[in-house]
Design an enzyme around this catalytic site. Structure first.
Site, short mmCIF file in Angstrom:
data_model
loop_
_atom_site.label_atom_id
_atom_site.label_comp_id
_atom_site.label_asym_id
_atom_site.label_seq_id
_atom_site.Cartn_x
_atom_site.Cartn_y
_atom_site.Cartn_z
N ASP A 10 0.81 -1.22 0.00
CA ASP A 10 0.00 0.00 0.00
C ASP A 10 0.84 1.28 0.00
O ASP A 10 0.43 2.30 0.55
CB ASP A 10 -0.96 0.03 1.20
N LYS A 39 2.13 1.99 -5.19
CA LYS A 39 2.88 1.49 -6.36
C LYS A 39 2.12 1.69 -7.67
O LYS A 39 2.72 1.85 -8.72
CB LYS A 39 3.20 0.00 -6.18
N GLY A 77 -3.88 -4.48 -4.47
CA GLY A 77 -4.85 -3.48 -4.90
C GLY A 77 -4.09 -2.27 -5.38
O GLY A 77 -3.47 -1.57 -4.58
N HIS A 78 -4.06 -2.06 -6.68
CA HIS A 78 -3.31 -0.92 -7.22
C HIS A 78 -4.31 0.10 -7.78
O HIS A 78 -5.10 -0.22 -8.66
CB HIS A 78 -2.33 -1.39 -8.30
N GLN A 101 2.35 -6.19 -3.10
CA GLN A 101 2.61 -6.16 -1.65
C GLN A 101 3.91 -5.39 -1.39
O GLN A 101 4.27 -4.54 -2.19
CB GLN A 101 2.64 -7.57 -1.04
P1 IMP Z 1 -2.63 -12.73 2.11
O1 IMP Z 1 -1.67 -12.25 1.10
O2 IMP Z 1 -4.06 -12.49 1.74
O3 IMP Z 1 -2.39 -14.16 2.50
O4 IMP Z 1 -2.40 -11.87 3.45
C1 IMP Z 1 -1.21 -12.00 4.22
C2 IMP Z 1 -0.81 -10.64 4.80
O5 IMP Z 1 -0.42 -9.79 3.74
C3 IMP Z 1 -1.94 -9.91 5.54
O6 IMP Z 1 -1.37 -9.16 6.59
C4 IMP Z 1 -2.50 -8.98 4.48
O7 IMP Z 1 -3.12 -7.84 5.05
C5 IMP Z 1 -1.21 -8.59 3.76
N1 IMP Z 1 -1.42 -8.18 2.37
C6 IMP Z 1 -1.63 -8.97 1.30
N2 IMP Z 1 -1.73 -8.24 0.18
C7 IMP Z 1 -1.58 -6.96 0.54
C8 IMP Z 1 -1.54 -5.73 -0.19
O8 IMP Z 1 -1.66 -5.66 -1.41
N3 IMP Z 1 -1.34 -4.61 0.56
C9 IMP Z 1 -1.16 -4.65 1.89
N4 IMP Z 1 -1.17 -5.76 2.60
C10 IMP Z 1 -1.37 -6.92 1.94
#
Ligand code: IMP
Length: 432
Positions: free
Chosen positions: A13, A16, A40-41, A225
């Site tokens: 977040d 990017k 989420g971009h 991420q």
């Molecule tokens: P997962 O990727 O859904 O398995 O989540 C694992 C961890 O990564 C959690 O803390 C999510 O909130 C975090 N996370 C996954 N994708 C994003 C992203 O695009 N932005 C911020 N945090 C993310």
């Protein structure tokens, strides 16, 4: 053969989407190499806001080809929705400008169900996943039973594999998690439709990306991420399940190791995190509300994928130095500097205190327990009152904002090349 990489230096977040949007202008291929629709971009162009979870945001530029690399996990339902959304917005989607690696792993409704069931079963120890089935899909990949998109090229074979997948997943869902299983025949029908949707776009994408590089084209790898969510180097176990750092580009796109022109680290002017895990500079109360915003604006600190309010805190330079080292950053793109306007002073975490020692760097390999024992040591910089949103050059920034930027680059040991001062495309300062 320029290969450029955009990486989040924090917990995701960082903004990017807009960085990729900017750098895509000079890129031929824009490729994602990790994660799935947990990302989420957001890109704001004039009155149009694009929220993309799966397809690289560079696709908005008509001259680019977007690539979904083999290191990703792909939910075909999200793919179908995003294709529709982009087409409705006038973005051309065709097999010449969207390549999906035949080695990409598919996410199914069983993965999503298992993601949520596993989180619920963890109780207090929850990671706070996005619930998009990311972990279970990578588990199936590592266990060598995952569904690869390329299998959809052979319909009879694919139908059999989809049946196998759902029958096996149902044993876990009904047996271990005591929930009703999924309707296997209905799932096969759904996935056969997805197979037809994906088929024209499937490619052995690695050699094609390499050929583009060899032909002198520019490839932009869009990291999803952030560094601190990397499955190995991030704050384990509070991480995602993929390689989010620059090293993942080669395996996640199917390229040999080769020189990289730029590794652009995206860093927000403060720190945010969604989900659980240590966060040394975390704030609550009034200041947290100030940094997070109310949620009335798309750029306030609420998850693009989940809508969850993000945890917020002051910028952490110890973690930024860590991100520089493990990604080999060549420059920084600082986002959301405008949000800090109105503060009298701005604390920045320049070191940690742990067991009566002051540490300017942390040799922690993402060890969450170690990070949780660290207290931030702040250096307080003067704030500024001016609204920065109209600034378009370095000289227009107030002196205190310039000092804040200089402090970050000195402390991080990487130059800040770009500064964004608002959500729209034009709210940008490029430093020479
Ligand atoms: P997962 O990727 O859904 O398995 O989540 C694992 C961890 O990564 C959690 O803390 C999510 O909130 C975090 N996370 C996954 N994708 C994003 C992203 O695009 N932005 C911020 N945090 C993310």
């Amino acid at each position: 053969m320029p290969l450029d990489i955009v990486i989040g230096t924090q917990w995701g977040d960082e903004g990017k989407g807009r960085v990729v949007d900017l750098l895509s202008r000079d890129s031929h291929l824009v490729a994602r190499y990790n994660g799935g629709d947990n990302a989420g971009h957001t890109v704001i162009v004039g009155r149009q806001t694009y929220k993309l979870h799966l397809i690289p945001s560079g696709i908005i530029h008509p001259h680019t080809t977007a690539v979904l690399g083999s290191g990703m996990v792909l939910n075909p339902q999200t793919l179908s929705e995003e294709m529709e959304m982009l087409r409705a917005a006038g973005v051309e989607i065709n097999p010449d400008r969207l390549w999906i690696s035949d080695a990409v792993q598919l996410i199914t409704p069983a993965h999503r169900l298992l993601d949520r069931a596993q989180e619920a079963a963890k109780g207090k120890g929850q990671i706070g996943t996005t619930g998009r089935g990311i972990g279970p899909a990578y588990v199936d990949k590592a266990a060598r039973r995952g569904l690869r998109a390329g299998e959809a090229l052979d319909p009879d074979h694919f139908a059999g594999r989809v049946r196998e997948h759902f029958e096996e997943a149902n044993r876990l869902i009904t047996g271990l998690y005591q929930q009703p299983g999924l309707d296997v025949d209905a799932m096969i029908e759904e996935f056969m439709a997805y197979a037809a949707l994906m088929r024209p776009f499937l490619r052995r994408s690695g050699p094609r990306v390499q050929a583009a590089l060899d032909a002198g084209q520019t490839v932009l790898a869009e990291g999803a991420q952030g560094t601190l969510l990397d499955v190995e180097q991030g704050t384990y176990p509070f991480v995602t399940s993929s390689t989010t750092t620059s090293a993942g580009v080669f395996s996640g796109l199917g390229l040999g190791v080769q020189p990289v022109r730029r590794v652009v680290g995206v860093v927000k002017a403060f720190q945010t995190r969604v989900g659980a895990g240590p966060f040394p500079t975390e704030l609550d109360g009034e200041m947290a509300l100030f940094l997070r915003g109310t949620g009335a604006n798309t750029w306030d600190e609420y998850g693009t994928t989940t809508g969850r309010p993000r945890r917020v805190g002051w910028l952490d330079l110890v973690l930024l130095r860590y991100a520089r080292e493990i990604n080999g950053l060549t420059e920084l793109f600082l986002t959301k500097l405008d949000v800090l306007s109105g503060l009298n002073e701005i604390p920045v975490c320049a070191a940690y205190r742990r067991a009566s020692q002051t540490l300017s760097s942390l040799d922690f390999s993402g060890d969450s327990r170690l990070l949780a024992q660290c207290e931030p040591v702040y250096q307080t910089l003067p704030g500024w009152q001016e609204d920065l949103r109209a600034c378009r050059s370095w000289d227009e920034l107030p002196a205190a904002a310039q000092d804040y930027v200089r402090f970050i680059e000195e402390q991080a040991g990487v130059p800040v090349k770009y500064i964004s001062v608002g959500p729209e495309r034009s709210a940008l300062i490029e430093r020479s």
